[in-house]
Design a protein around this motif. Structure first.
Motif, PDB file in Angstrom:
ATOM      1  N   SER A  77       0.819  -1.619  -0.242  1.00  0.00           N
ATOM      2  CA  SER A  77       0.105   0.554   0.170  1.00  0.00           C
ATOM      3  C   SER A  77       0.599   1.658  -0.088  1.00  0.00           C
ATOM      4  O   SER A  77       0.776   2.182  -0.432  1.00  0.00           O
ATOM      5  CB  SER A  77      -0.853  -0.035   1.710  1.00  0.00           C
ATOM      6  OG  SER A  77      -1.922  -0.717   1.268  1.00  0.00           O
ATOM      7  N   LEU A  78       1.866   1.319   1.052  1.00  0.00           N
ATOM      8  CA  LEU A  78       3.367   2.452   0.952  1.00  0.00           C
ATOM      9  C   LEU A  78       3.590   2.547  -0.760  1.00  0.00           C
ATOM     10  O   LEU A  78       3.652   3.977  -0.938  1.00  0.00           O
ATOM     11  CB  LEU A  78       3.832   2.238   2.160  1.00  0.00           C
ATOM     12  CG  LEU A  78       3.450   1.799   3.188  1.00  0.00           C
ATOM     13  CD1 LEU A  78       4.488   1.922   3.847  1.00  0.00           C
ATOM     14  CD2 LEU A  78       2.757   3.574   3.585  1.00  0.00           C
ATOM     15  N   ILE A  79       4.145   1.855  -1.146  1.00  0.00           N
ATOM     16  CA  ILE A  79       4.188   1.519  -2.632  1.00  0.00           C
ATOM     17  C   ILE A  79       3.570   2.350  -3.979  1.00  0.00           C
ATOM     18  O   ILE A  79       3.776   3.379  -4.009  1.00  0.00           O
ATOM     19  CB  ILE A  79       5.225   0.554  -2.716  1.00  0.00           C
ATOM     20  CG1 ILE A  79       6.145  -0.140  -2.384  1.00  0.00           C
ATOM     21  CG2 ILE A  79       5.350   0.253  -4.849  1.00  0.00           C
ATOM     22  CD1 ILE A  79       6.808  -1.923  -2.405  1.00  0.00           C
ATOM     23  N   GLU A  80       2.018   1.974  -3.022  1.00  0.00           N
ATOM     24  CA  GLU A  80       1.092   2.102  -4.699  1.00  0.00           C
ATOM     25  C   GLU A  80       0.898   3.755  -4.221  1.00  0.00           C
ATOM     26  O   GLU A  80       0.900   4.137  -4.796  1.00  0.00           O
ATOM     27  CB  GLU A  80      -0.325   1.707  -4.355  1.00  0.00           C
ATOM     28  CG  GLU A  80      -0.129   0.491  -4.540  1.00  0.00           C
ATOM     29  CD  GLU A  80      -1.348  -0.951  -4.524  1.00  0.00           C
ATOM     30  OE1 GLU A  80      -2.132  -0.060  -3.685  1.00  0.00           O
ATOM     31  OE2 GLU A  80      -1.208  -1.433  -4.575  1.00  0.00           O
ATOM     32  N   ARG A  81       1.217   3.609  -2.782  1.00  0.00           N
ATOM     33  CA  ARG A  81       1.052   5.521  -2.266  1.00  0.00           C
ATOM     34  C   ARG A  81       2.249   6.673  -3.195  1.00  0.00           C
ATOM     35  O   ARG A  81       1.856   7.439  -3.470  1.00  0.00           O
ATOM     36  CB  ARG A  81       0.250   5.864  -1.421  1.00  0.00           C
ATOM     37  CG  ARG A  81       0.402   7.085  -0.693  1.00  0.00           C
ATOM     38  CD  ARG A  81      -1.545   7.746  -1.100  1.00  0.00           C
ATOM     39  NE  ARG A  81      -1.778   9.199  -0.919  1.00  0.00           N
ATOM     40  CZ  ARG A  81      -2.945   8.881  -1.691  1.00  0.00           C
ATOM     41  NH1 ARG A  81      -3.900   8.894  -2.064  1.00  0.00           N
ATOM     42  NH2 ARG A  81      -2.688  10.693  -1.107  1.00  0.00           N
ATOM     43  N   ILE A  82       2.930   5.976  -3.239  1.00  0.00           N
ATOM     44  CA  ILE A  82       4.518   6.615  -2.822  1.00  0.00           C
ATOM     45  C   ILE A  82       4.482   7.006  -4.857  1.00  0.00           C
ATOM     46  O   ILE A  82       4.924   8.225  -5.037  1.00  0.00           O
ATOM     47  CB  ILE A  82       5.183   5.983  -2.887  1.00  0.00           C
ATOM     48  CG1 ILE A  82       5.872   5.958  -1.479  1.00  0.00           C
ATOM     49  CG2 ILE A  82       6.674   6.408  -3.535  1.00  0.00           C
ATOM     50  CD1 ILE A  82       6.841   4.609  -0.990  1.00  0.00           C
ATOM     51  N   LEU A  83       3.865   5.850  -5.411  1.00  0.00           N
ATOM     52  CA  LEU A  83       3.720   6.016  -7.010  1.00  0.00           C
ATOM     53  C   LEU A  83       3.154   6.848  -7.097  1.00  0.00           C
ATOM     54  O   LEU A  83       2.900   7.567  -8.157  1.00  0.00           O
ATOM     55  CB  LEU A  83       4.182   4.887  -7.813  1.00  0.00           C
ATOM     56  CG  LEU A  83       5.280   3.674  -7.525  1.00  0.00           C
ATOM     57  CD1 LEU A  83       4.329   1.974  -7.642  1.00  0.00           C
ATOM     58  CD2 LEU A  83       6.387   3.737  -8.213  1.00  0.00           C
ATOM     59  N   TYR A  84       1.595   6.358  -6.525  1.00  0.00           N
ATOM     60  CA  TYR A  84       0.535   7.540  -7.257  1.00  0.00           C
ATOM     61  C   TYR A  84       1.151   9.932  -6.934  1.00  0.00           C
ATOM     62  O   TYR A  84       0.834  10.401  -7.562  1.00  0.00           O
ATOM     63  CB  TYR A  84      -0.828   7.317  -5.781  1.00  0.00           C
ATOM     64  CG  TYR A  84      -2.120   8.421  -6.359  1.00  0.00           C
ATOM     65  CD1 TYR A  84      -2.789   8.334  -7.092  1.00  0.00           C
ATOM     66  CD2 TYR A  84      -2.235   9.157  -4.796  1.00  0.00           C
ATOM     67  CE1 TYR A  84      -2.939   8.978  -7.547  1.00  0.00           C
ATOM     68  CE2 TYR A  84      -3.091  10.234  -5.839  1.00  0.00           C
ATOM     69  CZ  TYR A  84      -3.773  10.199  -6.352  1.00  0.00           C
ATOM     70  OH  TYR A  84      -4.731  11.116  -7.215  1.00  0.00           O
ATOM     71  N   LEU A  85       2.093   9.534  -5.172  1.00  0.00           N
ATOM     72  CA  LEU A  85       2.393  10.562  -5.274  1.00  0.00           C
ATOM     73  C   LEU A  85       3.824  10.748  -6.512  1.00  0.00           C
ATOM     74  O   LEU A  85       4.037  12.394  -6.528  1.00  0.00           O
ATOM     75  CB  LEU A  85       2.918  10.986  -3.878  1.00  0.00           C
ATOM     76  CG  LEU A  85       1.473  10.843  -3.358  1.00  0.00           C
ATOM     77  CD1 LEU A  85       2.049  10.550  -1.945  1.00  0.00           C
ATOM     78  CD2 LEU A  85       0.597  11.707  -3.273  1.00  0.00           C
ATOM     79  N   GLU A  86       4.099   9.959  -7.142  1.00  0.00           N
ATOM     80  CA  GLU A  86       5.230  10.577  -8.507  1.00  0.00           C
ATOM     81  C   GLU A  86       6.043  10.413  -7.613  1.00  0.00           C
ATOM     82  O   GLU A  86       6.907  11.354  -8.350  1.00  0.00           O
ATOM     83  CB  GLU A  86       4.755  11.865  -9.778  1.00  0.00           C
ATOM     84  CG  GLU A  86       3.477  11.784  -9.525  1.00  0.00           C
ATOM     85  CD  GLU A  86       3.345  12.767 -11.167  1.00  0.00           C
ATOM     86  OE1 GLU A  86       4.505  14.048 -10.882  1.00  0.00           O
ATOM     87  OE2 GLU A  86       1.978  13.173 -11.216  1.00  0.00           O
ATOM     88  N   GLY A  87       6.323   9.650  -7.089  1.00  0.00           N
ATOM     89  CA  GLY A  87       7.580   9.873  -5.966  1.00  0.00           C
ATOM     90  C   GLY A  87       8.762   8.400  -6.131  1.00  0.00           C
ATOM     91  O   GLY A  87       7.758   7.406  -7.207  1.00  0.00           O
TER      92      GLY A  87
END
Length: 154
Positions: free
Chosen positions: A57-67
């Motif tokens: 979930s953290l990886i998905e969120r980081i990617l969503y935030l373009e990180g």
């Protein structure tokens, strides 16, 4: 959506924490199985899988935030040499995680990132459940003695 750099950095710190927990729990789980404590092995392995979902979930969120998710860092892993020490190491890990999640929720709130705040709040609740479970296990060891506790874990 371009996210706040501080939030992305904090999410990567949380990811590091989760990846550390996965490794620690998997080693403890396999040690428990090797010692013949099948019920305990299943419980610790299940906790490791929960941490894997948190990491995902953290990886998905980081990617969503373009990180960029950083998956190569781990905190120090504390392997317990016996079951009681494992539980003590694990509860320390979970208490640290709860503190980190509370801090991250505050940051996300400050930055107006309600999506991240909601994600982290859900994970925080599960981390608190892990603490509750581990505290109960340590209480059982104290109340019934390690031998009686372990006899129930076969």
């Amino acid at each position: 959506m371009k996210g706040d750099e501080q939030v992305i950095s904090k999410l990567n710190e949380l990811l590091e924490q989760e990846l550390t927990a996965i490794n620690q729990y998997m080693v403890h789980s396999e040690m428990d199985e090797n010692w013949g404590y099948g019920k305990l092995h299943d419980s610790v392995e299940k906790r490791a899988y929960t941490e894997m979902k948190h990491a995902e979930s953290l990886i998905e969120r980081i990617l969503y935030l373009e990180g960029m998710p950083i998956v190569s860092n781990l905190d120090e892993i504390h392997i317990g040499s016996d079951v009681a020490k494992q539980h003590q190491s694990d509860i320390g890990l979970e208490k640290h995680a709860v503190a980190q999640y509370n801090e991250a929720i505050g940051l996300a709130t400050q930055k107006g990132d309600n999506g991240t705040r909601e994600l982290l709040t859900g994970i925080l609740e599960q981390e608190e459940e892990h603490i509750d479970e581990l505290e109960a296990r340590l209480d059982q060891i104290q109340q019934m003695g390690i031998q009686n506790y372990l006899s129930q874990q076969v």
